[in-house]
Write an enzyme that holds these catalytic residues in place. Structure first.
Site, PDB file in Angstrom:
ATOM      1  CG  HIS A   1      27.968   8.959  17.426  1.00 26.33           C
ATOM      2  ND1 HIS A   1      27.752   7.906  18.206  1.00 26.33           N
ATOM      3  CD2 HIS A   1      28.349   8.809  16.245  1.00 26.33           C
ATOM      4  CE1 HIS A   1      28.063   6.935  17.488  1.00 26.33           C
ATOM      5  NE2 HIS A   1      28.410   7.358  16.081  1.00 26.33           N
TER       6      HIS A   1
ATOM      7  CG  HIS B   1      27.952   8.774  12.815  1.00 26.98           C
ATOM      8  ND1 HIS B   1      29.212   8.356  13.228  1.00 26.98           N
ATOM      9  CD2 HIS B   1      27.975   9.825  12.108  1.00 26.98           C
ATOM     10  CE1 HIS B   1      30.056   8.925  12.674  1.00 26.98           C
ATOM     11  NE2 HIS B   1      29.433  10.219  12.074  1.00 26.98           N
TER      12      HIS B   1
ATOM     13  CG  HIS C   1      33.212   8.330  15.923  1.00 29.26           C
ATOM     14  ND1 HIS C   1      33.596   7.504  14.845  1.00 29.26           N
ATOM     15  CD2 HIS C   1      31.782   8.164  15.904  1.00 29.26           C
ATOM     16  CE1 HIS C   1      32.743   7.006  14.385  1.00 29.26           C
ATOM     17  NE2 HIS C   1      31.723   7.302  14.902  1.00 29.26           N
TER      18      HIS C   1
ATOM     19  CG  ASP D   1      30.288   4.138  16.598  1.00 35.21           C
ATOM     20  OD1 ASP D   1      29.890   2.971  17.191  1.00 35.21           O
ATOM     21  OD2 ASP D   1      29.931   4.586  15.494  1.00 35.21           O
TER      22      ASP D   1
ATOM     23  CG  ASP E   1      25.886   3.451  12.670  1.00 42.39           C
ATOM     24  OD1 ASP E   1      26.185   4.363  12.462  1.00 42.39           O
ATOM     25  OD2 ASP E   1      26.674   2.485  13.312  1.00 42.39           O
ATOM     26  CG  HIS E   2      25.318   5.077  16.627  1.00 39.96           C
ATOM     27  ND1 HIS E   2      25.888   4.557  17.878  1.00 39.96           N
ATOM     28  CD2 HIS E   2      26.099   4.805  15.582  1.00 39.96           C
ATOM     29  CE1 HIS E   2      27.065   3.831  17.243  1.00 39.96           C
ATOM     30  NE2 HIS E   2      27.017   4.104  15.755  1.00 39.96           N
TER      31      HIS E   2
ATOM     32  CG  HIS F   1      30.226  -0.621  15.467  1.00 38.79           C
ATOM     33  ND1 HIS F   1      29.330  -0.848  14.258  1.00 38.79           N
ATOM     34  CD2 HIS F   1      29.895   0.392  15.653  1.00 38.79           C
ATOM     35  CE1 HIS F   1      28.805   0.310  13.889  1.00 38.79           C
ATOM     36  NE2 HIS F   1      29.175   1.140  14.659  1.00 38.79           N
TER      37      HIS F   1
END
Ligand code: ZN
Ligand code: FE
Length: 256
Positions: free
Chosen positions: A52, A54, A108, A130, A56-57, A168
């Protein structure tokens, strides 16, 4: 094949799968820990799988592609660093000779996807970003509770021995909430002790398995009478399975 959880930021894992020569990495939010691991292990990065959009990915995708020439796979319905091979549910991604089936898991984010392979070293493997965490699930930022429930149902239907590679390390916090929801669940109490021991030794609690998650994760258990009753005691107006699931997610959001 070796499967390694590379820790990054405060609590992310970038999953690295390799055959001793070539590697794939999932959701590299930062290039540095991936490049360090590739150097240390003498690996060439062949593929990047993104679940996805975001940051942090995806934050390390462009640098890793430039440095290694790796092919990037990602969700067709989301904006991630171009160019990439766009995927939606039912598509297949071939990486390191492993055939991954793509599963749509909106909730998400609106276009979130997961990657499932039937047999890597003899057992199924899931990269779920996530969407599903051990003992929990992602926050519903872009989708609806009905979508998230359907996404989790699709993952819960995978074989029980599927290794669940979440993005995570949220397990202990999730399990403390799970215990508040389902104090009579003995499997949950055992799993919490097991995970506390792992964390005390600095070890990841992941991968988990679908079988474990079905036994201990309240978000895969919202139709179990004990979970439904606990949610109704907390949110009496929640009627119907989607409303119960939504109220469970809300309860977690405010749980301390
Ligand atoms: Zn996310
Ligand atoms: Fe994340």
């Amino acid at each position: 094949m070796d499967l390694i959880a590379l820790p990054a930021f405060d609590d992310n894992y970038f999953w690295l799968l390799h055959d001793g020569q070539q590697a794939l990495v999932v959701d590299p939010g930062d290039a540095a820990p991936v490049r360090a691991a590739l150097d240390r292990l003498g690996l060439q990065l062949a593929s990047i799988l993104v679940t996805h959009h975001h940051g942090d990915h995806t934050g390390g995708v462009a640098e890793l592609r430039t440095a290694t020439g790796a092919r990037v796979f990602g969700p067709a319905r989301e904006r991630i660093p171009q160019p990439f091979t766009p995927l939606t549910g039912g598509d297949e991604a071939l990486a390191l000779g492993v055939r991954f089936r793509v599963i749509d898991v909106p909730g998400h984010t609106a276009g979130h996807i997961a990657y499932f392979a039937d047999a890597v070293n003899g057992a199924p493997l899931l990269f779920c970003g996530d969407t599903l965490f051990s003992g929990g699930c992602g926050r519903i930022f872009e989708g609806t509770p009905a979508q998230m429930l359907a996404s989790l149902d699709a993952l819960a239907a995978l074989p029980p021995d599927t290794r669940v590679c979440c993005a995570h390390e949220y397990t202990l916090g999730n399990l403390r909430f799970a215990r508040a929801v389902e104090p009579g669940n003995a499997a949950l109490a055992d799993y919490l002790r097991h995970c506390e021991a792992l964390r005390a030794n600095g070890m990841p609690t992941l991968p988990s398995s679908i079988g474990t998650e079905r036994a201990i994760n309240p978000f895969l258990r919202s139709r179990e009478p004990a979970v439904t009753q606990a949610v109704r005691a907390h949110a009496p107006s929640a009627t119907g399975e989607v409303a119960v699931f939504a109220a469970l997610r809300e309860w977690k959001n405010e749980f301390r």
